[in-house]
Design a protein around this motif. Structure first.
Motif, PDB file in Angstrom:
ATOM      1  N   SER A  51       0.837  -1.208   0.000  1.00 44.33           N
ATOM      2  CA  SER A  51       0.000   0.000   0.000  1.00 44.33           C
ATOM      3  C   SER A  51       0.870   1.256   0.000  1.00 44.33           C
ATOM      4  O   SER A  51       0.533   2.248  -0.639  1.00 44.33           O
ATOM      5  CB  SER A  51      -0.922   0.007   1.223  1.00 44.33           C
ATOM      6  OG  SER A  51      -0.168  -0.112   2.409  1.00 44.33           O
ATOM      7  N   PHE A  52       2.009   1.196   0.691  1.00 41.70           N
ATOM      8  CA  PHE A  52       2.900   2.363   0.687  1.00 41.70           C
ATOM      9  C   PHE A  52       3.818   2.369  -0.528  1.00 41.70           C
ATOM     10  O   PHE A  52       4.112   3.422  -1.089  1.00 41.70           O
ATOM     11  CB  PHE A  52       3.719   2.437   1.989  1.00 41.70           C
ATOM     12  CG  PHE A  52       4.571   3.689   2.065  1.00 41.70           C
ATOM     13  CD1 PHE A  52       3.984   4.941   2.255  1.00 41.70           C
ATOM     14  CD2 PHE A  52       5.949   3.633   1.900  1.00 41.70           C
ATOM     15  CE1 PHE A  52       4.747   6.102   2.289  1.00 41.70           C
ATOM     16  CE2 PHE A  52       6.730   4.796   1.937  1.00 41.70           C
ATOM     17  CZ  PHE A  52       6.123   6.029   2.138  1.00 41.70           C
ATOM     18  N   LEU A  53       4.262   1.180  -0.966  1.00 44.10           N
ATOM     19  CA  LEU A  53       5.178   1.123  -2.115  1.00 44.10           C
ATOM     20  C   LEU A  53       4.518   1.614  -3.409  1.00 44.10           C
ATOM     21  O   LEU A  53       5.201   2.098  -4.310  1.00 44.10           O
ATOM     22  CB  LEU A  53       5.719  -0.304  -2.301  1.00 44.10           C
ATOM     23  CG  LEU A  53       6.694  -0.765  -1.206  1.00 44.10           C
ATOM     24  CD1 LEU A  53       7.051  -2.233  -1.382  1.00 44.10           C
ATOM     25  CD2 LEU A  53       7.961   0.095  -1.200  1.00 44.10           C
ATOM     26  N   THR A  54       3.191   1.534  -3.492  1.00 43.01           N
ATOM     27  CA  THR A  54       2.536   2.103  -4.675  1.00 43.01           C
ATOM     28  C   THR A  54       2.582   3.626  -4.617  1.00 43.01           C
ATOM     29  O   THR A  54       2.497   4.288  -5.653  1.00 43.01           O
ATOM     30  CB  THR A  54       1.058   1.652  -4.796  1.00 43.01           C
ATOM     31  OG1 THR A  54       0.369   2.059  -3.622  1.00 43.01           O
ATOM     32  CG2 THR A  54       0.944   0.164  -4.978  1.00 43.01           C
ATOM     33  N   ILE A  55       2.720   4.177  -3.425  1.00 44.10           N
ATOM     34  CA  ILE A  55       2.840   5.635  -3.284  1.00 44.10           C
ATOM     35  C   ILE A  55       4.287   6.052  -3.500  1.00 44.10           C
ATOM     36  O   ILE A  55       4.595   6.916  -4.306  1.00 44.10           O
ATOM     37  CB  ILE A  55       2.346   6.070  -1.885  1.00 44.10           C
ATOM     38  CG1 ILE A  55       0.855   5.741  -1.735  1.00 44.10           C
ATOM     39  CG2 ILE A  55       2.612   7.547  -1.651  1.00 44.10           C
ATOM     40  CD1 ILE A  55       0.353   5.810  -0.310  1.00 44.10           C
ATOM     41  N   ASN A  56       5.209   5.423  -2.760  1.00 46.65           N
ATOM     42  CA  ASN A  56       6.636   5.702  -2.915  1.00 46.65           C
ATOM     43  C   ASN A  56       7.394   4.395  -3.096  1.00 46.65           C
ATOM     44  O   ASN A  56       7.678   3.698  -2.124  1.00 46.65           O
ATOM     45  CB  ASN A  56       7.183   6.457  -1.690  1.00 46.65           C
ATOM     46  CG  ASN A  56       8.679   6.702  -1.808  1.00 46.65           C
ATOM     47  OD1 ASN A  56       9.257   6.544  -2.893  1.00 46.65           O
ATOM     48  ND2 ASN A  56       9.308   7.064  -0.704  1.00 46.65           N
ATOM     49  N   PRO A  57       7.758   4.063  -4.337  1.00 48.95           N
ATOM     50  CA  PRO A  57       8.461   2.797  -4.610  1.00 48.95           C
ATOM     51  C   PRO A  57       9.794   2.695  -3.867  1.00 48.95           C
ATOM     52  O   PRO A  57      10.322   1.601  -3.699  1.00 48.95           O
ATOM     53  CB  PRO A  57       8.691   2.841  -6.126  1.00 48.95           C
ATOM     54  CG  PRO A  57       7.714   3.845  -6.647  1.00 48.95           C
ATOM     55  CD  PRO A  57       7.495   4.834  -5.546  1.00 48.95           C
ATOM     56  N   LEU A  58      10.344   3.822  -3.415  1.00 50.13           N
ATOM     57  CA  LEU A  58      11.601   3.782  -2.673  1.00 50.13           C
ATOM     58  C   LEU A  58      11.384   3.271  -1.245  1.00 50.13           C
ATOM     59  O   LEU A  58      12.339   2.952  -0.541  1.00 50.13           O
ATOM     60  CB  LEU A  58      12.254   5.171  -2.638  1.00 50.13           C
ATOM     61  CG  LEU A  58      12.626   5.769  -4.003  1.00 50.13           C
ATOM     62  CD1 LEU A  58      13.223   7.159  -3.834  1.00 50.13           C
ATOM     63  CD2 LEU A  58      13.606   4.871  -4.749  1.00 50.13           C
ATOM     64  N   GLY A  59      10.145   3.237  -0.801  1.00 47.48           N
ATOM     65  CA  GLY A  59       9.840   2.637   0.494  1.00 47.48           C
ATOM     66  C   GLY A  59      10.352   3.402   1.692  1.00 47.48           C
ATOM     67  O   GLY A  59      10.676   2.810   2.719  1.00 47.48           O
ATOM     68  N   GLN A  60      10.457   4.719   1.557  1.00 46.76           N
ATOM     69  CA  GLN A  60      10.954   5.503   2.695  1.00 46.76           C
ATOM     70  C   GLN A  60      10.088   6.725   2.955  1.00 46.76           C
ATOM     71  O   GLN A  60       9.429   7.237   2.055  1.00 46.76           O
ATOM     72  CB  GLN A  60      12.383   5.981   2.417  1.00 46.76           C
ATOM     73  CG  GLN A  60      13.437   4.893   2.626  1.00 46.76           C
ATOM     74  CD  GLN A  60      14.833   5.487   2.766  1.00 46.76           C
ATOM     75  OE1 GLN A  60      15.145   6.511   2.189  1.00 46.76           O
ATOM     76  NE2 GLN A  60      15.673   4.827   3.533  1.00 46.76           N
ATOM     77  N   VAL A  61      10.109   7.159   4.193  1.00 47.79           N
ATOM     78  CA  VAL A  61       9.566   8.457   4.551  1.00 47.79           C
ATOM     79  C   VAL A  61      10.754   9.336   4.933  1.00 47.79           C
ATOM     80  O   VAL A  61      11.792   8.806   5.336  1.00 47.79           O
ATOM     81  CB  VAL A  61       8.572   8.355   5.733  1.00 47.79           C
ATOM     82  CG1 VAL A  61       7.259   7.793   5.266  1.00 47.79           C
ATOM     83  CG2 VAL A  61       9.149   7.547   6.877  1.00 47.79           C
ATOM     84  N   PRO A  62      10.681  10.641   4.857  1.00 42.40           N
ATOM     85  CA  PRO A  62       9.518  11.400   4.397  1.00 42.40           C
ATOM     86  C   PRO A  62       9.297  11.280   2.906  1.00 42.40           C
ATOM     87  O   PRO A  62      10.232  11.038   2.137  1.00 42.40           O
ATOM     88  CB  PRO A  62       9.884  12.842   4.776  1.00 42.40           C
ATOM     89  CG  PRO A  62      11.379  12.875   4.693  1.00 42.40           C
ATOM     90  CD  PRO A  62      11.810  11.527   5.211  1.00 42.40           C
ATOM     91  N   TYR A  63       8.010  11.458   2.510  1.00 43.92           N
ATOM     92  CA  TYR A  63       7.640  11.478   1.102  1.00 43.92           C
ATOM     93  C   TYR A  63       6.576  12.547   0.938  1.00 43.92           C
ATOM     94  O   TYR A  63       5.607  12.582   1.695  1.00 43.92           O
ATOM     95  CB  TYR A  63       7.114  10.110   0.673  1.00 43.92           C
ATOM     96  CG  TYR A  63       6.922   9.992  -0.826  1.00 43.92           C
ATOM     97  CD1 TYR A  63       8.011   9.942  -1.693  1.00 43.92           C
ATOM     98  CD2 TYR A  63       5.643   9.940  -1.374  1.00 43.92           C
ATOM     99  CE1 TYR A  63       7.833   9.840  -3.066  1.00 43.92           C
ATOM    100  CE2 TYR A  63       5.462   9.831  -2.749  1.00 43.92           C
ATOM    101  CZ  TYR A  63       6.563   9.786  -3.583  1.00 43.92           C
ATOM    102  OH  TYR A  63       6.386   9.684  -4.941  1.00 43.92           O
ATOM    103  N   LEU A  64       6.810  13.415  -0.026  1.00 44.05           N
ATOM    104  CA  LEU A  64       5.867  14.516  -0.251  1.00 44.05           C
ATOM    105  C   LEU A  64       5.108  14.281  -1.544  1.00 44.05           C
ATOM    106  O   LEU A  64       5.699  13.878  -2.546  1.00 44.05           O
ATOM    107  CB  LEU A  64       6.637  15.840  -0.367  1.00 44.05           C
ATOM    108  CG  LEU A  64       5.755  17.096  -0.500  1.00 44.05           C
ATOM    109  CD1 LEU A  64       5.417  17.655   0.883  1.00 44.05           C
ATOM    110  CD2 LEU A  64       6.442  18.176  -1.334  1.00 44.05           C
ATOM    111  N   VAL A  65       3.812  14.504  -1.511  1.00 40.49           N
ATOM    112  CA  VAL A  65       3.047  14.594  -2.751  1.00 40.49           C
ATOM    113  C   VAL A  65       2.514  16.021  -2.788  1.00 40.49           C
ATOM    114  O   VAL A  65       1.736  16.418  -1.907  1.00 40.49           O
ATOM    115  CB  VAL A  65       1.898  13.568  -2.805  1.00 40.49           C
ATOM    116  CG1 VAL A  65       1.135  13.700  -4.124  1.00 40.49           C
ATOM    117  CG2 VAL A  65       2.451  12.150  -2.666  1.00 40.49           C
TER     118      VAL A  65
END
Ligand SMILES: N[C@@H](CCC(=O)N[C@@H](CS)C(=O)NCC(=O)O)C(=O)O
Length: 225
Positions: A51-65
């Motif tokens: 569910s998170f990897l579809t948002i950020n394939p790098l698999g890390q936070v922070p992530y900004l959209v």
């Protein structure tokens, strides 16, 4: 484009207690940019969940959209994007470059010492014994970086003194102020300590402990998607 946030709204995926997540959250607040915070639990493996990897394939936070749906990883790149056109980003090319110099210093020399030393002694102390050899090395790396910073702040009020408070200060503060949690006494670095208080007195400052609480984070959703 897959839009991981709400169209028109800036969304920051972050984890509690993380200096890297704190940095963009503080900039968003101090600039008064409307945003949602989505908390992701790194310790339970949520950054590796599909569910998170579809948002950020790098698999890390922070992530900004951002409000246009553009996604961005790396705390310091996120800081730059958030601060573009504001007083937190110097306009003069030489000052921007000076600021970047210290932001790369932060990621290569300061954070890699403080962050793991703190993580394995304070956040997951049950794993401290696995890193008995590395912890003193991380602390020593942190001390070397803090000594360099201390010399800088002996003659400079801020990271880029000719500009004043900038995202360079936010970047270095993120882990710099956590040195004692990493087992490095900040009392040994008097100029760094004074600069930390200077940052904490800037307008709209919110601490790492407070920023991801309902009082300061507009929308809280523990689910990453
Ligand atoms: N250099 C990156 C580091 C980001 C980072 O280390 N994130 C950690 C939390 S502080 C993370 O998401 N770890 C989870 C994982 O790797 O699965 C930055 O500055 O944003």
């Amino acid at each position: 484009m897959h839009h991981a946030g709400v169209p028109g709204v800036t969304t920051l995926y972050a984890t509690r207690g993380s200096g890297n997540s704190f940095k963009p959250a503080l900039a968003l607040r101090q600039l008064g940019i409307p945003h949602d915070i989505r908390l992701v639990d790194v310790l339970s493996g949520e950054t590796r969940a599909s569910s998170f990897l579809t948002i950020n394939p790098l698999g890390q936070v922070p992530y900004l959209v951002d409000a246009n749906g553009v996604g961005l990883s790396q705390s310091n790149a996120i800081l730059w994007h958030i601060a573009e056109g504001s007083h937190l980003l110097p306009a003069r090319p030489a000052e921007r470059a000076q600021m970047l110099q210290w932001m790369f210093f932060e990621q290569t020399q300061l954070e890699p010492g403080i962050s793991p030393a703190r993580f394995y002694t304070v956040i997951v102390p049950d794993r401290e014994h696995e890193f008995a050899r590395e912890i003193p090395q991380w602390r020593s790396k942190a001390r070397t970086a803090l000594a360099i910073l201390n010399d800088h702040f002996a003659v400079s009020d801020f990271v880029v003194p000719s500009h004043g408070y900038s995202i360079g200060d936010i970047a270095l503060y993120g882990y710099g102020h956590l040195a004692s949690e990493a087992g490095v006494d900040l009392a040994d670095f008097a100029h760094v300590s004074r600069w930390i208080r200077r940052v904490e007195n800037t307008m709209g400052f919110v601490s790492l402990e407070d920023i991801f609480t309902p009082k300061y984070s507009p929308i809280m959703a523990v689910e990453a998607a």
